[in-house]
Design a protein around this motif. Structure first.
Motif, PDB file in Angstrom:
ATOM      1  N   ILE A 107       0.950  -0.937   0.489  1.00 19.73           N
ATOM      2  CA  ILE A 107       0.200  -0.131   0.285  1.00 19.73           C
ATOM      3  C   ILE A 107       1.094   0.679  -0.173  1.00 19.73           C
ATOM      4  O   ILE A 107       0.350   2.153  -1.051  1.00 19.73           O
ATOM      5  CB  ILE A 107      -0.779   0.049   1.062  1.00 19.73           C
ATOM      6  CG1 ILE A 107      -2.446   0.599   0.478  1.00 19.73           C
ATOM      7  CG2 ILE A 107      -0.476   0.470   3.044  1.00 19.73           C
ATOM      8  CD1 ILE A 107      -3.300   0.426   0.000  1.00 19.73           C
ATOM      9  N   SER A 110       1.923   1.415  -3.876  1.00 19.65           N
ATOM     10  CA  SER A 110       1.229   1.883  -4.638  1.00 19.65           C
ATOM     11  C   SER A 110       0.642   3.175  -4.124  1.00 19.65           C
ATOM     12  O   SER A 110      -0.047   3.719  -5.919  1.00 19.65           O
ATOM     13  CB  SER A 110       0.501   0.678  -4.583  1.00 19.65           C
ATOM     14  OG  SER A 110      -0.550   0.638  -3.670  1.00 19.65           O
ATOM     15  N   THR A 111       0.174   3.943  -3.191  1.00 21.08           N
ATOM     16  CA  THR A 111      -0.164   5.082  -3.087  1.00 21.08           C
ATOM     17  C   THR A 111       0.629   6.355  -4.234  1.00 21.08           C
ATOM     18  O   THR A 111       0.418   7.186  -3.580  1.00 21.08           O
ATOM     19  CB  THR A 111      -0.666   5.177  -2.102  1.00 21.08           C
ATOM     20  OG1 THR A 111       0.317   4.713  -0.759  1.00 21.08           O
ATOM     21  CG2 THR A 111      -1.454   4.383  -1.272  1.00 21.08           C
ATOM     22  N   ILE A 113       2.852   5.541  -5.904  1.00 17.11           N
ATOM     23  CA  ILE A 113       3.159   6.306  -7.187  1.00 17.11           C
ATOM     24  C   ILE A 113       1.334   6.757  -7.857  1.00 17.11           C
ATOM     25  O   ILE A 113       1.810   7.661  -8.968  1.00 17.11           O
ATOM     26  CB  ILE A 113       3.238   4.579  -7.711  1.00 17.11           C
ATOM     27  CG1 ILE A 113       4.209   3.988  -7.602  1.00 17.11           C
ATOM     28  CG2 ILE A 113       2.574   4.238  -9.349  1.00 17.11           C
ATOM     29  CD1 ILE A 113       5.487   4.189  -8.342  1.00 17.11           C
TER      30      ILE A 113
END
Lengths: 252, 243
Positions: A107, A110-111, A113
């Motif tokens: 998490i 991905s957050t 990015i």
């Protein structure tokens, strides 16, 4: 439907209120102090409005799609039932929390990015370095830093070790890296620590911190729930300097 | 035609930015938690909004925020008045932080902690006062940070000495600050810089460094955000010690 529109309007008003002081300061100084007509005032105005609406739509969409699920997930993944942690008697073992570390890292990655302010800094760094720093290279380096930071931060909450020792140790590493890293990257690396934690990352990471600290016996969510953001802003500094160091070695 | 193609390209790149989150959420939901994805409808609508929002934001960044920050930096450099520039820097730092929603939220949390730990009275007024004080402290510290950072760009001081000095400050304050405040203080550094502030401040720094002779936009232009995320830690711990 009407409910959704009202919700969106609320978010829009919030964004306007957030941007209003900034706009007032910028235009105030531009008009009263600099007293120079802006060359492309119209374009800038349009751009400002696009940022405003874009941000409001972005937040609305996150609220609708990602945040509820992500926050629910953070609390479910930290529950003792799922993790098969013994709830009575013996103390918690850190290695029972495999899924938590994996979730924290993915998490965090991905957050980061998706973080708009990091995209902004990456665009600028790419322009200023005349292409030497690639947008994706920088963003992935930062995201790896955040991933490591959040999972280490989760480990800290699980073990209940004091936050400041980790941070101080991190500082020592940063200072050492500063001495050996290419000079041009240093300021950008320091900056990337601050930009990573905003709109997308903070709510999900905060939910993870609160979930963890309320589910582990002996942790107080009010005290132990904090600190994840600090990890997420420290580790990208290291990963970006490491990235620059590696690219320098490779180009030799 | 051209506009449509451009819109499509920017939506596609937003899609790539958001893909990792969807993969992560879907994986944990279906494989680890083994549950179906709820509310598929709102998930879909939300995703479309996020895509359009991010694309609009990035287009607006290039059209509005970046040029504005850079033009103002050039104009200040041409005006040649350091005191106006520093006043602007302070206003920008203070003004963008004091109304920051993330900060307001964290200040309220901090007030709860302080009341719980018996540092302040467990009443709504005392907690409100504490939260307000904390907000202004952080906003002041960010204003101070941008002033210091702009001064650094103008003078050409190397960023690392100031940052390392800041680290030493954090370590010293940690030794004296009440235990309850440390977590909040460390986190407050990360939350202060919002999505609108970051591009503006970055453009300002880079613009200043390019318009002043002898400054390199790469080594001197960046670093403002770093100051803005370091000083709140020190100031918040100081606030904790004072109360």
């Amino acid at each position: 439907m009407t409910e959704g529109i009202i919700h969106f309007l609320n978010i829009l008003v919030g964004t306007v209120l957030d941007i209003l002081p900034i706009a007032a300061i910028l235009f105030g100084f531009q008009i009263f102090v600099l007293r120079r007509p802006l060359k492309n005032a119209k374009e800038i105005g349009v751009g400002f409005l696009m940022v405003l609406f874009g941000l409001a739509l972005f937040l609305e969409g996150l609220d609708l799609a990602l945040f509820p699920l992500g926050e629910l997930m953070a609390s479910q993944l930290t529950s003792p039932e799922l993790l098969n942690v013994p709830t009575t008697g013996e103390t918690v073992q850190w290695h029972h929390y495999f899924w938590v570390y994996l979730f924290a890292a993915s998490i965090g990655f991905s957050t980061t990015i998706a973080e708009p302010s990091l995209i902004a800094v990456a665009i600028k760094a790419n322009q200023v370095s005349a292409g030497a720093i690639s947008q994706w290279g920088l963003r992935i380096a930062v995201a790896i830093g955040v991933a490591i930071g959040i999972s280490l931060g989760s480990y800290r909450i699980i073990t209940g070790t004091p936050l400041h020792w980790y941070i101080i140790a991190g500082y020592v590493v940063v200072i050492f890296q500063t001495m050996v890293a290419p000079r041009t990257i240093i300021a950008l690396a320091y900056d990337s620590g601050g930009v990573t934690t905003s709109t997308v990352t903070v709510p999900l990471v905060a939910a993870l911190g609160i979930g963890l600290s309320s589910n582990i016996p002996g942790r107080n969510p009010l005290i132990d729930g904090f600190g994840l953001i600090a990890f997420a802003s420290l580790f990208p500094i290291m990963s970006v300097m490491a990235y620059a160091q590696l690219s320098e070695w490779r180009s030799r | 035609m051209n506009t449509i193609r451009r819109l499509f390209a920017s939506l596609l790149s937003s899609f790539r930015d958001l893909l990792p989150i969807f993969i992560v959420i879907a994986f944990f939901q279906m494989v680890v938690l083994q549950q179906p994805i709820p509310n598929l409808g709102s998930l879909l609508i939300g995703t479309i909004l996020v895509l359009f929002g991010l694309s609009l934001f990035i287009e607006g960044l290039n059209l509005g925020l970046f040029p504005l920050g850079e033009t103002m930096a050039w104009n200040f450099a041409r005006k040649g008045s350091l005191s106006w520039l520093l006043l602007f820097a302070f206003a920008l730092g203070f003004g963008t932080t004091v109304a920051e929603p993330a900060l307001i939220k964290i200040a309220e949390e901090a007030a709860k902690i302080a009341a719980n730990g018996g540092m302040i009275d467990d009443s709504i007024e005392a907690m409100h006062e504490y939260a307000q004080g904390l907000r202004y402290t952080v906003a002041l510290s960010v204003g101070f940070a941008i002033v210091l950072g702009v001064l650094r760009i103008v003078k050409g001081w190397p960023v690392q000495y100031l940052i390392i000095g800041g680290y030493i400050g954090v370590v010293i304050m940690t030794a004296f600050a009440p235990k309850e405040i440390i977590g909040i203080a460390y986190d407050s550094g990360g939350v202060t810089t919002s999505t609108v502030t970051v591009p503006l401040v970055t453009a300002l720094g880079v613009g200043l460094a390019s318009s002043i002779k002898g400054r390199n936009p790469m080594t001197d232009g960046f670093g403002l955000i770093a100051f803005a995320s370091l000083t709140p830690m020190i100031f918040v711990m100081f606030y904790g010690i004072m109360l």
